[in-house]
Structures are given as C-alpha cells and as structure tokens.
Scaffold this motif. Sequence first.
Motif: not given
Lengths: 432, 432
Positions: B231-235, B262-265, B318-324, B353-354
């Motif tokens: 659950h990364h917030l950066t690259e 996978t709850s947050k995936i 997860m990259d798509r989550h990060r974009a949001l 992340g997180g």
Amino acid sequence: MPVTLVTVSLTELSRDELTRTLDELRGAYDELRGRALALDLTRGKPSAEQLDLAEELLGLPGAGTHTAADGTDTRNYGGLRGLAELREIFGPLLDVPAGQLVAFGNSSLELMHECMVHAALFGVPGSTRPWAPGSGAAVLCPVPGYDRHFALCEKLGIEMIPVPMNGEGPDLAEVERLAAEDARVKGIWCVPKYSNPTGTVYSAQTVRGLAAMRTAAPDFRIFWDNAYAVHHLTETRHEVADVLAAADEAGNPDRPFVFGSTSKITLAGSGVAFFGASKSNVDWLTGHLGKRTIGPDKVNQLRHALFLGSADGVHAHMDRHRALLRPKFDLVQRKLEEGLSGTGAATWTVPEGGYFVSLDVLDGCASRVVALAAEAGIALTPAGAPFPYGKDPNDRVIRLAPSYPPPAELSDAVDGLVLCIKLAGVEHLLRG
Amino acid sequence: MPVTLVTVSLTELSRDELTRTLDELRGAYDELRGRALALDLTRGKPSAEQLDLAEELLGLPGAGTHTAADGTDTRNYGGLRGLAELREIFGPLLDVPAGQLVAFGNSSLELMHECMVHAALFGVPGSTRPWAPGSGAAVLCPVPGYDRHFALCEKLGIEMIPVPMNGEGPDLAEVERLAAEDARVKGIWCVPKYSNPTGTVYSAQTVRGLAAMRTAAPDFRIFWDNAYAVHHLTETRHEVADVLAAADEAGNPDRPFVFGSTSKITLAGSGVAFFGASKSNVDWLTGHLGKRTIGPDKVNQLRHALFLGSADGVHAHMDRHRALLRPKFDLVQRKLEEGLSGTGAATWTVPEGGYFVSLDVLDGCASRVVALAAEAGIALTPAGAPFPYGKDPNDRVIRLAPSYPPPAELSDAVDGLVLCIKLAGVEHLLRG
C-alpha cells in the motif's frame, strides 16, 4: 442360496448354516475387494449437480450492483449484523424475527464455536462464571448426534453427557431430570428438524418442554442447530415449533441460541450463516464479534439475497435439491430393504429430510462393518462418530451420507455395505 | 491578521496577543460550527472510487467457473488452508512461502483474534501454559498503534505494555529489555510497513533484532500485521526485511505470526485474509480452525485469484489505488503546512504508504481538539485511541484517515481541524 438373497433372519440359522453362509459371504467379499472400489459415504456434502443449481450465484451481484436496500455500500467495512434484506428472507424460515437474526460468515459451525468459546472465556448473559475448561461445565448431547458439535465441546473441555434420542427428539424426561439436578449442566445440542443422523423431527411437546423446563443453571442454553430447516425429502414441509417463542412464553427468553446456514442451500463453504436469539444474546454475540472483525462479507449476502429473492424462493430452490436428493435416498432404502430386510442384521431410518440415514447393526458390529467396508474401498464415517468422544457404547450406529456420490457409485457402495453388514453379523453370531 | 494566517509560533505570543488571537479563532470557530458540517476522518476505509477499481470482482468467477487449479470444486466444503493459486500470489508479497501461508476468511483481524483466543485458551507451540485471563500474560504495544489490536488484548485480559515508536520501528533496546526480563511478556504487536498510524517502515536492524532477541518467554510471538504490505503512496515500494527468514536464521522459527489481507486491495469486508508462519504454527492454527469450520469461502478466493492474477497484478492494482489516494494525502499535507507550519501548535507525519497521518498537537490538547472538531461536525478518531486502554499519557496524538471522504470534504475537514488545533493550542497557552 445366492448371497444377496440372504433375507432369512441370521439369528435363526444353525451354527452349520451360519458357517456355510460365512463362506459364501467371504467369497463375495473377496470379490468385492478385488474390484478396488473408491467410494465415499462419509460426509453430508452436496453433489456437483446440487451445487450447479446455484451456478448463477457465481456471476452475482455483477459489476455495478453493490448497494443494499438501505443504501449501504456492501463493498466497504461494517454492518456487523448483516444485510437486512437477507435476514428478512431467512427470519421466517428459521423462526427468528429478522431484527433478532444476525447474518455472519460462511459457517454456522463457526458461530456455534464463537458462542462456545465466549461462553468458556466469559460466560453468557445470566452466567455467574465462565464455562471455562476446569469449571465442570457440561452439555447434554442427544445421541446419535453430530460429530462436529461434540468435537467442539471436547476441544473446550466441556463435559458431554449423552441422552438417548427417541422418535420425538431427545428423551425429554431424562433431559429435564439432568438439567434440573445439576447446575453444571449448561446446555443441550439440538438439531430439531431432520436430526443428524436420525432424521428425527422434534415434536411440539419436546420443543415446549425444552423451552420451559426448570434448569439448575441460570445460564442454560439450547444450541438449536436448525441445519435442515428447509431441507425436505418429501412434499411435506415438516414444521418444528418456534423455540424462541416457546422460550419467551415460558419466561426463558435467553435460553435458545438458533443457528442456520445456506451451506446446503446455495454453496457449501461459500454460503451465509445465521445466528438468532433474544436481544440480549444478540448484543452479547455481536459485542464479541465486534472485537474480532469489522464485519461480514456483505457482498456475499447481497449475492444471496438477489439469488434467492424471498422465503418462497428458498423453498422453490430446495424443491430442486429434493428432485436430485430424493432418488438417492430412495435408492439407499431400496438397496437396504432388498439386502437386509428380514435378516435381523440391521435396522435403519427412513428420513423425510436432511442428509443422512442412520443404520443400527448388531451390537458390537459397527466398527467391524466400517473396517470391512474400508478394506473394500468404501469409506464410511467412523463408527462411534455420532457419539461424544467418538464412543458408541453399543458399537451399533453407522451414519450414511448418500448425497454426494453419483447414483451408480452410491448403488455400488450400498451393495458393498450390505455385504459387509451381513459378513460382520455372521462373524459376530459365530463368535457369540 | 486573518485567522488562517496564524503562522507565527503561538508560544512566542504575549498574553495580550494570545487573547486577541483567541477571540479571532473563536469567531472563526463559531462560523465553522454554523456551517453544520458532517465530515468524517475517523476510519481507514477505502473510498467508493477505490472500491470501484475492483468492480469486476462482483461478476467473478462467473457461472461455469468454479474449479481451482488443482481440480478442487471451490463450491463445496473443505480446503482449510485455502486455494493454492491465491496463496502463490500473496506468498511473495507477504514474504511467506506459499506452503506456509493460509488463506482464510475475510478479515486478518479475525485471524489475529483466533490466534490470541487460542493462545489464551490453550497456549501456542512452545507454551508451558495458556495465556489465559489471570495468567499475567502481557504483550508489548508500540505506541501510537492500532486500536483494534489493543481492544483484542483488553478483551482477553492480556496486559498491554506500551513501547515508544521511533523512526525505525519500536524502540528496540526497550523491547529487548522488556522481553528478556519478564517471562510474562508473550509477544509484541507490529505493523512493520507504513505503521498505523505513524507510517513508519521498520528498519532491517529492527526486524533482525525482534527476530533474534532473547526472550524470557519460550512462547514469545511477534504479531506481524503486515496490513499495508503493498500500500505505497509514492513510487518507492518500500521493503521490510523478511521476518520469517530472520527468525528462522536466529533459531526462533516459531516466533512470527504474519498477517495480511486484501481488504484494502480489493473490497473491504469481502476480501481474503492470510496467516503465515512456521509449519508448526500453521498446524497449530489450522488444527484449531478445523474444529471451528469446514473451510473458508474458496469461491471468493478463486474470484480473487482470477481478478489479481499474479503478484505483479497486485502491484499494478495498487498503483491505481495510489493514483486516487496520493492527491488526498497531498491535500492533507498542504493544508496542514499552510495552516500550522511555524505555529508550533502541531507536528505530523509524512507517510509514504498506508492509510494514516499521525498528528502530534500540544501536550494535553488532543482530547480538546477532537471535542472541538466533533462539535463542528468533523468526526475524528477519539484521542487516546492509538494507545492501550485508550489512554494517551500526553493527550497528544490524533490519527487522521484521509482515504474515505471526497477531496472537497477532506479539504473542509482539514481546514476545520487546523482551526480547532489552533484554538485548543491558544486556550492551552492562556491556561498554562
């Protein structure tokens, strides 16, 4: 006489006749073993054809559908009691007001485990102390019964006291006596409709008696595992009296814990389980569940609500199960009658619902039958399994589960079983 | 000066200046209250847009698809360890060999609960006695930490000993001292990557230290809640050292219990949870699970395997989550900087992340900030929640969860929060 036609009473044969019969049976058994079968009558699993009935579920709810009737986004966390629309479908089927019904997880056994574990750790509403290992807590176990109920008690160190089943449920006088006498007796396991394995439907008198009886323990619980609430094998939808209402009327509203699930309605393992009880019991359980999880799989609940639609939808779906199951149960009955009727070697139940046939062989012969069958490639539930601690005091009861195998395999398996029963019976009579 | 521009250090203001600032802040706060907001920064819930990313799951596996790679009919009972293909996807992501990974249920919290409950009732492999209530069992709790971990211990009567977090994880020297000194200390809670709420990534030295340290208890366990493994917030995909391998090398193979989900995936509440550990720990847990249930929801596991495909598929998702998520976290940082930078009224974390930002306000002010925000219609996690027993000894920490609200609401909420922090700070300085 051909082996399969031994229909005279074995107990009336002379020693010579028995010896000759034994030889014939052994010959037939050797032949059976030579076929290297691999058949399984052990567990009450639905067949692939039954599971196919719910195949539509696998594409539900479908992209774009994720909102519950009350606006809840089923994809997100929360909603410990489960979706209202699903609870409304199953409330009437389980005789629990939807507001007192919890839809949670994929396994009613898990909810029973949860109740027992929290009773052991903390007690239930009304407890003066937990039912912990070492506390002496005991539970009444109608026998024959369900092995997984017993395994749960054994694991938690809760003593199991067997009580005989009769045609109306557990022997009520005996249950009343034991519950009234001893405050250590904290509960009773019940499968009230089409009992596992005897197929018994509890009479209204039994239900009322259990709900109203005096118990020495203030925290006595009926573990009402209504696993086969809608699982009829005939056109008669047998009803069982409403245990929550009966307990309420008798001034014991907290006594029943009601369990149910869709495991044998939709998909075994991917269904939804239910818990129903008084408000204080529901608050107790959800209070504990709330520390364990942020909520059940609500998407699966929505999937089920969409697929089943209503209580009538559930009944219609169960009619389709019946169309698949009934011929298998009929086949078992026919084979048992053809092979064993008049031999005195066994008696068996003729269930009108549920998943099992319970077979009583000659006392002392059940283990031998199971061993003989195993050697011939026919897996049966271990003898003793339907009893606490796996011990059938008479070594008499064998549980048959006809649902899973295809008809041809079932036919072979019951033929083989019949032979093993006769062989074990003749061996026994020659020893005795 | 306009209220939103109080960027001078509050601690350097004279009493008169503070009084004037208080008036201004009160005026602004009254105005805020007048807006009757209803905003929520309490829980780390994914937003509807994030859940939409997994919308395809809702139609999977689809009618006709129900067979696992090994031929298992996922619709039926059984398979306690979960589907191999899903375990193979998540094994490398959680640093657990797939053969030692169990896929079970929809909630890793539930698996932690299961481990704790069975530790309390029976002990874990290596225990000389259960961790039962009254046994004195204690667990180390890095603080600030995750309230649900603490609630679980509190429920089971397991004493919680706080240990401060630093930039590399829990204060290792302190953990080593406590674990070595006292055999009652049975374990430690860890969220090793992007810790809840501080965002800390455990250093390799910390991981190795925890895995190798001497513990007085022979049955010490690391509860390794790897909730934010991907659950990364950066690259930068931060890595954490492999705790199972480190423990194995150090001769403590049974020490880690690894959890993930996978709850947050995919979908919160309708995902799949994981448990990974040594073979003897896995046997221990599945032995207990086997009494509780006949198996997990394997259809949901198949659904997930089909949807995610591979470990790379998970990263791409997860990259798509990060974009949001990233714009929301950036917004929070910008608002906090604009409103609080230089005021001395708060410091905060910049997580990579997180799901959380952890905010330290002036000592003694966290409860007041939360109360002021609540009155203005901005719900925050209760002050103290990230501490055992809900007690922050300094009344300092506030956890922010930016993921759920839409950006406009998040913006309003953080603006309001900034105002409440300043107001509480000035009140505090005027009192002090």
